[in-house]
Design a protein around this motif. Structure first.
Motif, PDB file in Angstrom:
ATOM      1  N   ALA A  46      47.317  75.805  64.963  1.00 30.55           N
ATOM      2  CA  ALA A  46      48.416  75.938  64.017  1.00 30.55           C
ATOM      3  C   ALA A  46      49.189  77.227  64.253  1.00 30.55           C
ATOM      4  N   LYS A  47      48.438  78.299  64.531  1.00 35.30           N
ATOM      5  CA  LYS A  47      49.118  79.581  64.750  1.00 35.30           C
ATOM      6  C   LYS A  47      49.982  79.538  65.995  1.00 35.30           C
ATOM      7  N   VAL A  48      49.438  78.924  67.055  1.00 35.57           N
ATOM      8  CA  VAL A  48      50.209  78.870  68.295  1.00 35.57           C
ATOM      9  C   VAL A  48      51.468  78.052  68.093  1.00 35.57           C
ATOM     10  N   LEU A  49      51.349  76.932  67.407  1.00 33.88           N
ATOM     11  CA  LEU A  49      52.529  76.107  67.158  1.00 33.88           C
ATOM     12  C   LEU A  49      53.548  76.858  66.322  1.00 33.88           C
ATOM     13  N   GLN A  50      53.056  77.547  65.300  1.00 32.18           N
ATOM     14  CA  GLN A  50      53.982  78.291  64.451  1.00 32.18           C
ATOM     15  C   GLN A  50      54.691  79.375  65.246  1.00 32.18           C
ATOM     16  N   ASP A  51      53.910  80.110  66.064  1.00 27.55           N
ATOM     17  CA  ASP A  51      54.521  81.170  66.864  1.00 27.55           C
ATOM     18  C   ASP A  51      55.513  80.606  67.865  1.00 27.55           C
ATOM     19  N   THR A  52      55.162  79.448  68.426  1.00 24.35           N
ATOM     20  CA  THR A  52      56.091  78.834  69.378  1.00 24.35           C
ATOM     21  C   THR A  52      57.390  78.453  68.700  1.00 24.35           C
ATOM     22  N   CYS A  53      57.284  77.860  67.505  1.00 27.33           N
ATOM     23  CA  CYS A  53      58.506  77.496  66.789  1.00 27.33           C
ATOM     24  C   CYS A  53      59.349  78.731  66.495  1.00 27.33           C
ATOM     25  N   ASN A  54      58.687  79.791  66.025  1.00 29.15           N
ATOM     26  CA  ASN A  54      59.452  80.999  65.712  1.00 29.15           C
ATOM     27  C   ASN A  54      60.115  81.576  66.956  1.00 29.15           C
ATOM     28  N   TYR A  55      59.376  81.553  68.055  1.00 28.20           N
ATOM     29  CA  TYR A  55      59.928  82.137  69.275  1.00 28.20           C
ATOM     30  C   TYR A  55      61.123  81.331  69.772  1.00 28.20           C
ATOM     31  N   ILE A  56      61.006  80.010  69.719  1.00 28.59           N
ATOM     32  CA  ILE A  56      62.132  79.179  70.161  1.00 28.59           C
ATOM     33  C   ILE A  56      63.331  79.419  69.267  1.00 28.59           C
ATOM     34  N   ARG A  57      63.080  79.546  67.970  1.00 25.61           N
ATOM     35  CA  ARG A  57      64.209  79.787  67.060  1.00 25.61           C
ATOM     36  C   ARG A  57      64.868  81.124  67.355  1.00 25.61           C
ATOM     37  N   SER A  58      64.055  82.147  67.635  1.00 20.04           N
ATOM     38  CA  SER A  58      64.661  83.444  67.919  1.00 20.04           C
ATOM     39  C   SER A  58      65.419  83.407  69.241  1.00 20.04           C
TER      40      SER A  58
ATOM     41  N   PRO B 130      47.059  67.543  58.260  1.00 18.35           N
ATOM     42  CA  PRO B 130      48.486  67.233  58.333  1.00 18.35           C
ATOM     43  C   PRO B 130      49.342  68.463  58.607  1.00 18.35           C
ATOM     44  N   THR B 131      48.836  69.682  58.335  1.00 19.05           N
ATOM     45  CA  THR B 131      49.642  70.858  58.624  1.00 19.05           C
ATOM     46  C   THR B 131      49.955  70.924  60.100  1.00 19.05           C
ATOM     47  N   LEU B 132      48.960  70.614  60.929  1.00 12.98           N
ATOM     48  CA  LEU B 132      49.173  70.702  62.360  1.00 12.98           C
ATOM     49  C   LEU B 132      50.214  69.691  62.804  1.00 12.98           C
ATOM     50  N   GLU B 133      50.118  68.486  62.231  1.00 19.04           N
ATOM     51  CA  GLU B 133      51.096  67.475  62.617  1.00 19.04           C
ATOM     52  C   GLU B 133      52.481  67.882  62.179  1.00 19.04           C
ATOM     53  N   ARG B 134      52.547  68.500  60.986  1.00 19.50           N
ATOM     54  CA  ARG B 134      53.853  68.910  60.506  1.00 19.50           C
ATOM     55  C   ARG B 134      54.468  69.946  61.442  1.00 19.50           C
ATOM     56  N   LYS B 135      53.619  70.906  61.884  1.00 19.72           N
ATOM     57  CA  LYS B 135      54.136  71.919  62.794  1.00 19.72           C
ATOM     58  C   LYS B 135      54.540  71.295  64.119  1.00 19.72           C
ATOM     59  N   ALA B 136      53.774  70.292  64.534  1.00 22.89           N
ATOM     60  CA  ALA B 136      54.129  69.632  65.784  1.00 22.89           C
ATOM     61  C   ALA B 136      55.469  68.923  65.639  1.00 22.89           C
ATOM     62  N   ARG B 137      55.712  68.355  64.473  1.00 29.73           N
ATOM     63  CA  ARG B 137      57.004  67.698  64.259  1.00 29.73           C
ATOM     64  C   ARG B 137      58.138  68.698  64.296  1.00 29.73           C
ATOM     65  N   VAL B 138      57.891  69.861  63.660  1.00 28.56           N
ATOM     66  CA  VAL B 138      58.950  70.884  63.663  1.00 28.56           C
ATOM     67  C   VAL B 138      59.246  71.320  65.093  1.00 28.56           C
ATOM     68  N   LEU B 139      58.196  71.510  65.863  1.00 27.82           N
ATOM     69  CA  LEU B 139      58.389  71.902  67.256  1.00 27.82           C
ATOM     70  C   LEU B 139      59.137  70.810  68.012  1.00 27.82           C
ATOM     71  N   GLY B 140      58.796  69.552  67.727  1.00 30.60           N
ATOM     72  CA  GLY B 140      59.487  68.459  68.389  1.00 30.60           C
ATOM     73  C   GLY B 140      60.959  68.423  68.045  1.00 30.60           C
ATOM     74  N   ARG B 141      61.301  68.883  66.845  1.00 30.95           N
ATOM     75  CA  ARG B 141      62.725  68.915  66.497  1.00 30.95           C
ATOM     76  C   ARG B 141      63.440  70.053  67.201  1.00 30.95           C
ATOM     77  N   LEU B 142      62.717  71.146  67.465  1.00 28.49           N
ATOM     78  CA  LEU B 142      63.377  72.292  68.087  1.00 28.49           C
ATOM     79  C   LEU B 142      63.688  72.037  69.553  1.00 28.49           C
ATOM     80  N   VAL B 143      62.768  71.431  70.254  1.00 29.66           N
ATOM     81  CA  VAL B 143      63.000  71.131  71.658  1.00 29.66           C
ATOM     82  C   VAL B 143      63.809  69.848  71.731  1.00 29.66           C
ATOM     83  N   PRO B 144      64.932  69.852  72.408  1.00 23.85           N
ATOM     84  CA  PRO B 144      65.790  68.676  72.401  1.00 23.85           C
ATOM     85  C   PRO B 144      65.138  67.499  73.085  1.00 23.85           C
ATOM     86  N   GLY B 145      65.202  66.354  72.418  1.00 28.17           N
ATOM     87  CA  GLY B 145      64.743  65.125  73.028  1.00 28.17           C
ATOM     88  C   GLY B 145      63.244  64.918  72.950  1.00 28.17           C
ATOM     89  N   CYS B 146      62.550  65.668  72.122  1.00 30.50           N
ATOM     90  CA  CYS B 146      61.095  65.569  72.105  1.00 30.50           C
ATOM     91  C   CYS B 146      60.588  65.274  70.714  1.00 30.50           C
TER      92      CYS B 146
END
Lengths: 92, 190
Positions: A46-58, B130-146
């Motif tokens: 979870a931490k890695v995913l969160q950090d990745t999201c933050n880094y991509i946003r920045s 579900p927190t992990l899945e939610r974060k994965a979804r957010v990441l999928g929205r940030l990267v285009p096409g994923c």
């Protein structure tokens, strides 16, 4: 009977991919900016995913700021061919 | 009628890996974004794209639309530099405008309060909370096409995308420095 087989196949495939996921998470964590601060014992997904999201946003924000700056610079003076040649030679 | 084509490769050794037989080079592509040659190629392409933007949008007076055009050109050049091997690069090249409109509409429909309601209603015990899945979804929205990718592919795409974005930032800041220095130099003798 077929459901049992499919379930066992699902579990074995998820076991394999869990290792791969952990491996990728470690690699991803190494790319993130605070990699040297972190102890490399356990990777909290979870931490890695969160950090990745933050880094991509920045990074996105940086690109936006840079493109705004570039467009302002362009508004004042267009890049004529001489300057483009200068830029290319400087970058090489 | 005998099934003899799928299992004719004992060298890989894994059971369920039907897709991953040939693609074994996942490591080097990330490192290529760090090379100087790649950045220089990208920089020259970016300069050409920016010149085209300047020429085509001479009537557009707003700074915001111009910077957005520059950002779109930079992203497209970045995707071209990826040579179409990754999903995010193909997604950028296939169409950006549609994605922006769809994203704006989806943001307006879903308020943020619905996320907590969804996580509370999930009582089935899963191995991933579900927190992990939610974060994965957010990441999928940030990267285009994923958006709907499995986690494995999503992580690969994300690492490549991050490396590419870093190169984009480096290249654009270098160009901005040079341009501002050139602008200051030409404005001096008057």
């Amino acid at each position: 009977m077929s459901s049992r087989r499919s379930r066992s196949r699902q579990m074995s495939s998820s076991r394999i991919t869990d290792e791969q996921i952990n491996d990728l998470l470690t690699k991803l964590q190494a790319v993130l900016p605070e990699a040297h601060l972190r102890s490399t014992d356990r990777v909290s997904a979870a931490k890695v995913l969160q950090d990745t999201c933050n880094y991509i946003r920045s990074l996105h924000r940086e690109v936006d700021d840079l493109s705004e700056r570039l467009s302002e610079l362009l508004a004042n003076n267009d890049i004529n061919s001489a300057q483009a040649a200068i830029i290319r030679s400087l970058l090489r | 009628m005998a099934i003899s084509n799928a299992e004719g490769d004992p060298a890989t050794g894994n059971e369920g890996g039907g897709e991953r037989k040939r693609k074994r080079r996942a490591d080097p592509p990330v490192a290529k974004w760090r090379t100087e040659g790649e950045q220089k190629t990208y920089s020259s392409k970016l300069i050409e794209a920016i010149r085209r933007v300047r020429r085509s949008s001479a009537a557009a007076a707003t700074d915001h639309s111009r910077s957005r055009a520059v950002r779109a050109a930079a992203d497209r050049a970045l995707a071209v530099a990826g040579r179409g091997r990754t999903r995010w690069s193909r997604a950028i090249l296939s169409g950006r405008k549609l994605k922006l409109w769809v994203r704006a509409r989806a943001c307006r429909r879903k308020p943020l309060g619905s996320i907590t309601a969804a996580s509370a209603s999930h009582t089935t015990p899963k191995s991933k909370p579900p927190t992990l899945e939610r974060k994965a979804r957010v990441l999928g929205r940030l990267v285009p096409g994923c958006r709907k990718l499995p986690l494995l592919t999503l992580l690969e795409e994300a690492s490549d995308y991050i490396a590419a974005l870093e190169m984009q930032v480096r290249a654009m800041s270098a160009i901005a420095e040079i341009l501002s220095a050139a602008g200051a130099a030409t404005a001096e003798p008057m």
